[in-house]
Design a protein around this motif. Structure first.
Motif, PDB file in Angstrom:
ATOM      1  N   ASN A   4       0.750  -0.569   1.580  1.00 60.70           N
ATOM      2  CA  ASN A   4       0.530   0.819   1.979  1.00 60.70           C
ATOM      3  C   ASN A   4       1.767   1.439   2.603  1.00 60.70           C
ATOM      4  OD1 ASN A   4      -2.041   1.031   1.038  1.00 60.70           O
ATOM      5  ND2 ASN A   4      -2.924   0.142   2.908  1.00 60.70           N
ATOM      6  N   PHE A   5       2.601   0.603   3.202  1.00 62.27           N
ATOM      7  CA  PHE A   5       3.844   1.098   3.778  1.00 62.27           C
ATOM      8  C   PHE A   5       4.738   1.644   2.660  1.00 62.27           C
ATOM      9  CE2 PHE A   5       8.143   0.028   5.701  1.00 62.27           C
ATOM     10  CZ  PHE A   5       8.154   1.131   6.548  1.00 62.27           C
ATOM     11  N   PHE A   6       4.731   0.929   1.550  1.00 55.94           N
ATOM     12  CA  PHE A   6       5.486   1.375   0.370  1.00 55.94           C
ATOM     13  C   PHE A   6       5.030   2.767  -0.062  1.00 55.94           C
ATOM     14  CE2 PHE A   6       5.570   1.393  -4.377  1.00 55.94           C
ATOM     15  CZ  PHE A   6       6.939   1.387  -4.544  1.00 55.94           C
ATOM     16  N   TYR A   7       3.708   2.938  -0.142  1.00 55.30           N
ATOM     17  CA  TYR A   7       3.213   4.240  -0.591  1.00 55.30           C
ATOM     18  C   TYR A   7       3.426   5.317   0.466  1.00 55.30           C
ATOM     19  CZ  TYR A   7       1.454   2.082  -4.728  1.00 55.30           C
ATOM     20  OH  TYR A   7       1.404   1.432  -5.918  1.00 55.30           O
ATOM     21  N   LEU A   8       3.382   4.895   1.721  1.00 50.73           N
ATOM     22  CA  LEU A   8       3.648   5.847   2.798  1.00 50.73           C
ATOM     23  C   LEU A   8       5.089   6.360   2.684  1.00 50.73           C
ATOM     24  CD1 LEU A   8       2.634   7.234   5.368  1.00 50.73           C
ATOM     25  CD2 LEU A   8       3.447   5.290   6.668  1.00 50.73           C
ATOM     26  N   LEU A   9       6.012   5.444   2.419  1.00 49.62           N
ATOM     27  CA  LEU A   9       7.413   5.846   2.256  1.00 49.62           C
ATOM     28  C   LEU A   9       7.549   6.816   1.095  1.00 49.62           C
ATOM     29  CD1 LEU A   9       9.312   2.489   2.788  1.00 49.62           C
ATOM     30  CD2 LEU A   9       9.519   4.531   4.183  1.00 49.62           C
ATOM     31  N   ARG A  10       6.851   6.509   0.021  1.00 52.94           N
ATOM     32  CA  ARG A  10       6.957   7.393  -1.142  1.00 52.94           C
ATOM     33  C   ARG A  10       6.353   8.759  -0.832  1.00 52.94           C
ATOM     34  NH1 ARG A  10       8.707   5.336  -6.045  1.00 52.94           N
ATOM     35  NH2 ARG A  10       7.843   7.204  -6.959  1.00 52.94           N
ATOM     36  N   ARG A  11       5.275   8.744  -0.055  1.00 47.73           N
ATOM     37  CA  ARG A  11       4.682  10.029   0.332  1.00 47.73           C
ATOM     38  C   ARG A  11       5.654  10.829   1.195  1.00 47.73           C
ATOM     39  NH1 ARG A  11      -0.075   7.599   0.978  1.00 47.73           N
ATOM     40  NH2 ARG A  11       0.004   7.455   3.240  1.00 47.73           N
ATOM     41  N   LYS A  12       6.450  10.104   1.976  1.00 52.33           N
ATOM     42  CA  LYS A  12       7.428  10.782   2.840  1.00 52.33           C
ATOM     43  C   LYS A  12       8.675  11.156   2.048  1.00 52.33           C
ATOM     44  CE  LYS A  12       5.526   9.967   7.065  1.00 52.33           C
ATOM     45  NZ  LYS A  12       5.248  10.969   8.081  1.00 52.33           N
ATOM     46  N   LYS A  13       8.597  11.038   0.745  1.00 55.95           N
ATOM     47  CA  LYS A  13       9.679  11.433  -0.155  1.00 55.95           C
ATOM     48  C   LYS A  13      10.910  10.531  -0.059  1.00 55.95           C
ATOM     49  CE  LYS A  13       8.050  15.509  -1.748  1.00 55.95           C
ATOM     50  NZ  LYS A  13       7.729  16.622  -0.891  1.00 55.95           N
ATOM     51  N   GLY A  53      20.537   9.898   4.669  1.00 53.25           N
ATOM     52  CA  GLY A  53      19.749  11.122   4.591  1.00 53.25           C
ATOM     53  C   GLY A  53      18.256  10.864   4.676  1.00 53.25           C
ATOM     54  N   TYR A  54      17.832   9.636   4.328  1.00 59.72           N
ATOM     55  CA  TYR A  54      16.398   9.329   4.345  1.00 59.72           C
ATOM     56  C   TYR A  54      15.989   8.503   5.547  1.00 59.72           C
ATOM     57  CZ  TYR A  54      16.320  11.090  -0.384  1.00 59.72           C
ATOM     58  OH  TYR A  54      16.424  11.894  -1.478  1.00 59.72           O
ATOM     59  N   PHE A  55      16.957   8.179   6.417  1.00 62.18           N
ATOM     60  CA  PHE A  55      16.622   7.349   7.572  1.00 62.18           C
ATOM     61  C   PHE A  55      15.538   7.993   8.433  1.00 62.18           C
ATOM     62  CE2 PHE A  55      20.616   4.487   8.153  1.00 62.18           C
ATOM     63  CZ  PHE A  55      20.326   3.907   6.946  1.00 62.18           C
ATOM     64  N   ASP A  56      15.604   9.312   8.529  1.00 63.35           N
ATOM     65  CA  ASP A  56      14.638   9.975   9.400  1.00 63.35           C
ATOM     66  C   ASP A  56      13.225   9.841   8.846  1.00 63.35           C
ATOM     67  OD1 ASP A  56      13.982  11.543  11.692  1.00 63.35           O
ATOM     68  OD2 ASP A  56      13.556  13.175  10.294  1.00 63.35           O
ATOM     69  N   GLN A  57      13.082  10.050   7.548  1.00 63.20           N
ATOM     70  CA  GLN A  57      11.768   9.892   6.930  1.00 63.20           C
ATOM     71  C   GLN A  57      11.288   8.448   7.086  1.00 63.20           C
ATOM     72  OE1 GLN A  57      14.203  11.763   5.553  1.00 63.20           O
ATOM     73  NE2 GLN A  57      13.427  13.125   3.955  1.00 63.20           N
ATOM     74  N   TYR A  58      12.237   7.523   6.948  1.00 64.08           N
ATOM     75  CA  TYR A  58      11.892   6.111   7.111  1.00 64.08           C
ATOM     76  C   TYR A  58      11.383   5.863   8.526  1.00 64.08           C
ATOM     77  CZ  TYR A  58      12.467   1.073   7.512  1.00 64.08           C
ATOM     78  OH  TYR A  58      12.252  -0.264   7.758  1.00 64.08           O
ATOM     79  N   ASP A  59      12.124   6.393   9.498  1.00 67.75           N
ATOM     80  CA  ASP A  59      11.723   6.222  10.897  1.00 67.75           C
ATOM     81  C   ASP A  59      10.316   6.751  11.122  1.00 67.75           C
ATOM     82  OD1 ASP A  59      13.990   4.983  11.639  1.00 67.75           O
ATOM     83  OD2 ASP A  59      14.867   6.650  12.760  1.00 67.75           O
ATOM     84  N   SER A  60      10.062   7.911  10.578  1.00 69.61           N
ATOM     85  CA  SER A  60       8.763   8.517  10.845  1.00 69.61           C
ATOM     86  C   SER A  60       7.656   7.721  10.155  1.00 69.61           C
ATOM     87  CB  SER A  60       8.774   9.996  10.459  1.00 69.61           C
ATOM     88  OG  SER A  60       8.106  10.228   9.269  1.00 69.61           O
ATOM     89  N   ALA A  61       7.933   7.205   8.956  1.00 73.18           N
ATOM     90  CA  ALA A  61       6.943   6.375   8.262  1.00 73.18           C
ATOM     91  C   ALA A  61       6.715   5.071   9.019  1.00 73.18           C
ATOM     92  CB  ALA A  61       7.402   6.073   6.842  1.00 73.18           C
ATOM     93  N   PHE A  66       3.602   1.218  11.714  1.00 71.18           N
ATOM     94  CA  PHE A  66       3.643   0.075  12.620  1.00 71.18           C
ATOM     95  C   PHE A  66       3.431   0.449  14.076  1.00 71.18           C
ATOM     96  CE2 PHE A  66       6.100  -1.340   8.954  1.00 71.18           C
ATOM     97  CZ  PHE A  66       5.445  -2.516   8.676  1.00 71.18           C
ATOM     98  N   GLY A  67       3.242   1.719  14.337  1.00 75.82           N
ATOM     99  CA  GLY A  67       3.067   2.172  15.708  1.00 75.82           C
ATOM    100  C   GLY A  67       1.937   1.404  16.378  1.00 75.82           C
ATOM    101  N   GLY A  68       2.120   0.992  17.630  1.00 75.11           N
ATOM    102  CA  GLY A  68       1.051   0.314  18.345  1.00 75.11           C
ATOM    103  C   GLY A  68       1.147  -1.198  18.288  1.00 75.11           C
ATOM    104  N   ILE A  69       2.001  -1.712  17.385  1.00 75.35           N
ATOM    105  CA  ILE A  69       2.159  -3.169  17.333  1.00 75.35           C
ATOM    106  C   ILE A  69       3.272  -3.579  18.286  1.00 75.35           C
ATOM    107  CG2 ILE A  69       2.731  -5.144  15.890  1.00 75.35           C
ATOM    108  CD1 ILE A  69       1.734  -3.515  13.519  1.00 75.35           C
TER     109      ILE A  69
END
Lengths: 382, 279
Positions: A4-13, A53-61, A66-69
């Motif tokens: 799902n992380f993979f798809y989340l990244l793709r959703r974040k473009k 250029g995509y580091f920010d999207q990566y960070d947010s994804a 993984f937030g909370g772990i």
């Protein structure tokens, strides 16, 4: 794993492909993440993300997924490591020793933060035993191995926000984009050795060397830039200035011409930013080849009458017999490739005159992505 | 931790690596993929390859990419002119094409008897199609020489480091095969370490003052080119050579030209930045 992380990244473009995902899984299965979220953060980033250029999207994804772990293992390991050195045990009070009981790992972890605070305080007083622990509130360093902020902290910081390709643009990024605007063709003096022809001729010459030369490949792109100045464009002056300096500094164009206008183009355009010297628009259309690549830079926001009416020009003395939109249409008809770059945010694009102009010219946002798309359109072959 | 069979890069005495970069290097080595390094000019992208070679005790092969470089240059060059010349004047054995095939940097790395570190420096300088032309060669680590009908296979897959200043965007297909790392500009603590490595004898107070001034300059956003690590190191060297003391640095910035390379930046600083530095 983490699919799902993979798809989340793709959703974040973030452009992640299956190849890269497989590489990550490969790396994980070989144990490169050392079961640590922090290492995983950098590992996954270096394999999946290929531009800052995509580091920010990566960070947010990453933060979202993984937030909370919490990575408690690391704290525990550190404390254990720290306790291995008998010198450190001496530093603990007897009370602490009894309270710790030496084997109570959970308790150790809990008090770890507190321990760090103590270390810091002591550091201020006497530095002797703690020389190898370069402890400061921002960064904690144990016995030579550095520990940076935890992955989630890094991700939360979102410090790569400024690298996002869809927001900020400097002269250099414009230059980078404009460099793509080229079409090579053979022009100039014959100063390049044409190997094939040389061999051919030498053979025909019964082996007597005969050199053949040809013209080198050079860029044949001619660029014409129209810039909207003054009025509603003032907030974007700096941004537009950067695009202009990039285009101006680019030496690879065969020809580069630029003109200014205010809101809309009528019978004439201005040669300077103060709008003193003028050139007739029809003169431009008559003298410039249709293969000039044309870029309009403007917000395309104006009163309806400025665009559609005879005598609609914003300056009363500029009595235009032909409405601006007709001029735009003429420019569009004459030149093969025209794009319009708009610094206004996409959400503002429902303005009536923007809508009208978009029907004539393909319009792009003045962001790196927009500019890239615009340039792809300019150099596309039919 | 499990046993790992591959070479592990731990940094060298002269080159401080951050943990993420170290990991990126090791992952690239283990997965046998090229490591693409980006970052501001002067953050030590090229030096990284030199130090990987040093740290792992491997030979380094440098391929400096220029705007005229083609992928073919890196593989091999068939020296036709020499052969023509020889045939004309009867020197050498013209029938043996092999001796006119000269391997390029990539070819040299492939045929080397040991594993080497290969750096493709500033790949973005070349034509936009350049990286695409190397896709297969870097993937398979082999190429074909048409003239002799010979296939060159890498005896040992070289460790490939590629640097880019992002003057040109690299094609997606190329990026997909790389491990990517962006070298961030070091913060003050790391910078202190870096300086200490290069100038172990530098005085603490001078270093503090130097770094203060340096980050002040970096903080000025109007600069077209902010000073970078390599400029800082040059500057400290200049200060050392000039025998400048800590007090002199705190009053003004001597040898400003070492740090600021653009006329516009220089003027901007003289007019505006000077007040800020005194404040």
């Amino acid at each position: 794993m983490f699919t799902n992380f993979f798809y989340l990244l793709r959703r974040k473009k973030v452009p992640v492909s299956i190849t890269e995902w497989m590489a990550l899984i490969d790396a994980l299965s070989r144990g490169f993440a050392f079961s640590s979220l922090d290492t995983f953060y950098y590992l996954a980033r270096s394999i999946l993300v290929k531009s800052e250029g995509y580091f920010d999207q990566y960070d947010s994804a990453f933060e979202e997924y993984f937030g909370g772990i919490e990575t408690s293992e690391r704290f525990r390991d550190e404390v254990l490591e720290w306790l291995k050195d008998p010198v450190n045990r001496i530093e603990l009070t007897e009370d602490e020793v009894t309270r710790l009981g030496w084997s109570d790992f959970d308790y150790l972890t809990e008090t770890h933060q507190q321990k760090m605070m103590e270390l810091r305080e002591r550091r201020d007083g006497e530095a002797s035993t703690f020389d190898s622990y370069d402890v400061d509130p921002e960064r904690i360093r144990f016995g030579g191995t550095s520990i940076y902020k935890s992955a989630l902290q890094v991700a939360k910081e979102r410090k790569f926000r400024n690298y996002r390709s869809d927001v900020v643009l400097d002269v250099r990024s414009f230059q980078t984009a404009l460099k793509r605007l080229r079409r090579l063709s053979r022009i100039g003096p014959e100063d390049e050795l044409d190997l094939d022809a040389t061999i051919d001729h030498t053979c025909k010459n019964a082996g007597d060397l005969e050199f053949k030369w040809r013209r080198a490949r050079k860029n044949a792109v001619k660029l014409l830039l129209f810039m909207d100045v003054g009025g509603s464009m003032s907030p974007y002056a700096k941004l537009c200035g950067r695009l202009f300096s990039a285009a101006h500094a680019a030496t690879h164009f065969k020809d580069f011409k630029y003109y200014y206008f205010h809101n809309c183009i009528y019978d004439s355009v201005f040669e300077d930013i103060e709008r003193n010297e003028v050139t007739n628009t029809s003169h431009l259309l008559n003298t410039l080849d249709s293969d000039h690549k044309v870029i309009f830079l403007g917000d395309a926001c104006m009163g309806d009458e400025e665009l559609t009416m005879k005598y609609g020009a914003i300056y009363y003395y500029e009595r235009n017999e032909v409405p601006g939109i007709v001029w735009f249409q003429r420019i569009s008809d004459h030149f093969k490739r025209v794009v319009w770059l708009n610094p206004e945010d996409l959400s503002e694009w429902n303005h009536p005159t923007i809508k009208m102009i978009r029907r004539i010219f393909p319009m792009f946002e003045l962001t790196l992505e927009g500019l890239d798309a615009a340039i792809s359109m300019l150099i596309a072959r039919y | 931790m499990s046993e790992r069979k591959f070479d592990r890069f731990m940094g060298t005495q002269k080159y401080i690596v951050s943990e993420p970069l170290k990991n990126a290097v090791n992952v690239a080595i283990a997965l046998q993929r090229p490591l693409l390094v980006k970052g501001e000019p002067g953050t030590g992208k090229t030096l990284l390859a030199h130090n990987i070679a040093l740290g792992l005790d491997k030979e380094l092969i440098v391929w400096n990419i220029k705007s005229t470089s083609t992928a073919q240059d890196g593989l091999y060059i068939y020296d036709t002119v020499q052969r023509l010349n020889d045939s004309r004047f009867g020197d050498g054995d013209v029938s043996d094409i092999k001796q006119y095939i000269k391997l390029g940097k990539l070819g040299m790395a492939f045929t080397h008897s040991e594993r080497v570190v290969l750096i493709l420096d500033e790949i973005d300088k070349a034509d936009v199609e350049f990286p695409n032309d190397l896709l297969n060669e870097l993937d398979e680590m082999s190429f074909h020489i048409h003239e002799t009908n010979e296939t060159i296979n890498a005896k040992h897959r070289p460790i490939v480091v590629i640097t880019s200043n992002s003057e040109k965007e690299l094609p997606d297909a190329f990026l997909r095969r790389c491990i990517f790392h962006y070298i961030e500009f070091p913060d003050e603590t790391l910078m202190e370490e870096i300086v200490m490595v290069h100038f172990p004898e530098i005085k603490k107070d001078l270093l503090r003052e130097v770094l203060k001034k340096f980050y002040l300059l970096r903080g000025i956003n109007e600069f077209r080119k902010k000073p970078s690590t390599s400029e800082l190191l040059d500057w400290i060297q200049a200060l050392n050579a000039g025998g400048i003391s800590c007090e002199d640095v705190s009053d003004e910035i001597p040898f400003l030209g070492v740090l600021l390379k653009k006329e516009a930046d220089y003027e901007h600083f003289i007019s505006k930045g000077a007040e800020a530095s005194r404040a």
